[in-house]
Design a protein around this motif. Sequence first.
Motif, PDB file in Angstrom:
ATOM      1  N   UNK A  73      25.822  11.901  64.782  1.00 29.15           N
ATOM      2  CA  UNK A  73      27.202  12.341  65.028  1.00 29.15           C
ATOM      3  C   UNK A  73      27.618  13.530  64.173  1.00 29.15           C
ATOM      4  N   UNK A  74      28.237  14.511  64.823  1.00 26.38           N
ATOM      5  CA  UNK A  74      28.813  15.646  64.120  1.00 26.38           C
ATOM      6  C   UNK A  74      30.223  15.273  63.670  1.00 26.38           C
ATOM      7  N   UNK A  75      30.812  16.135  62.885  1.00 25.90           N
ATOM      8  CA  UNK A  75      32.185  15.900  62.435  1.00 25.90           C
ATOM      9  C   UNK A  75      33.124  15.802  63.638  1.00 25.90           C
ATOM     10  N   UNK A 156      27.831   1.110  64.532  1.00 22.75           N
ATOM     11  CA  UNK A 156      27.126   2.045  63.665  1.00 22.75           C
ATOM     12  C   UNK A 156      28.047   2.526  62.550  1.00 22.75           C
ATOM     13  N   UNK A 157      29.308   2.844  62.889  1.00 21.85           N
ATOM     14  CA  UNK A 157      30.263   3.291  61.877  1.00 21.85           C
ATOM     15  C   UNK A 157      30.589   2.165  60.907  1.00 21.85           C
ATOM     16  N   UNK A 200      37.165   6.918  58.820  1.00 23.68           N
ATOM     17  CA  UNK A 200      36.760   8.249  59.260  1.00 23.68           C
ATOM     18  C   UNK A 200      36.531   9.165  58.064  1.00 23.68           C
ATOM     19  N   UNK A 201      37.482   9.188  57.142  1.00 21.91           N
ATOM     20  CA  UNK A 201      37.366  10.061  55.973  1.00 21.91           C
ATOM     21  C   UNK A 201      36.115   9.725  55.166  1.00 21.91           C
ATOM     22  N   UNK A 202      35.801   8.432  55.070  1.00 18.33           N
ATOM     23  CA  UNK A 202      34.627   7.997  54.318  1.00 18.33           C
ATOM     24  C   UNK A 202      33.351   8.474  55.008  1.00 18.33           C
ATOM     25  N   UNK A 206      30.450  11.174  53.657  1.00 19.12           N
ATOM     26  CA  UNK A 206      29.016  10.935  53.603  1.00 19.12           C
ATOM     27  C   UNK A 206      28.243  12.074  54.269  1.00 19.12           C
ATOM     28  N   UNK A 207      28.787  12.584  55.390  1.00 16.71           N
ATOM     29  CA  UNK A 207      28.131  13.700  56.072  1.00 16.71           C
ATOM     30  C   UNK A 207      28.105  14.929  55.176  1.00 16.71           C
ATOM     31  N   UNK A 208      29.241  15.203  54.534  1.00 14.77           N
ATOM     32  CA  UNK A 208      29.353  16.387  53.672  1.00 14.77           C
ATOM     33  C   UNK A 208      28.439  16.311  52.443  1.00 14.77           C
TER      34      UNK A 208
END
Length: 209
Positions: A73-75, A156-157, A200-202, A206-208
């Motif tokens: 998943x992308x942002x 998954x989230x 969502x913010x969390x 993690x992606x960043x």
Amino acid sequence: MKIVLGSDRSRPAFHQSYEIIRDKILNGELPGGTKIVEEKIAGELGVSRTPIRESIRKLEHEGLIVNKRVVKPTEKDLRNRFQVRILLEGYSAQCAASYLTENEINSLYECVEIGKKGNFEEMMSANERFHEIIVNASNNPVMIDIIDQMQSMIYLFRKTVIFYNRPHLIDEHEEIYKAIQERDGQKAELLMNSHLQADLDFCLHLIDS
């Protein structure tokens, strides 16, 4: 390793194949970005390509496979899916405050307690059950069906935020439970919205990182 299907002949090969591939994605055995090759999976599971092709179509519908690869998943993907979840589950939390029975409210409390004391698998199950009870309170089959179609991605989230131990997750569940117990629909909706926004913010953090 080859896994031959057929131990449960009452269930079509498609269903068994779908569940095996889905579980491999959700448990990380097939990480994001992995190319899905029909022939390879068919050989591993000991089936023809037809049930594998059907399984892939279903997983594409659920958003777990995109362009023959496991979703990464992308942002933008995350924001789009959480926007839908916030709208539907926020409204459902409002409904829950009005329509849940005492037994169902007690079940929410049990989910919160398991979240405090359970192991990882118990927490995952309790988290899923907590949101399921609230979503079903909407008594809106269209909304419930939309959430159901998103369940794999939602799982998954949820697994991500629990595995990486998002701060205050269970505390937020407890606050939502209390608002529902007090029959305060507006507060329950606001708390659910904030809870999912924090998820969502969390995930974005993690992606960043």
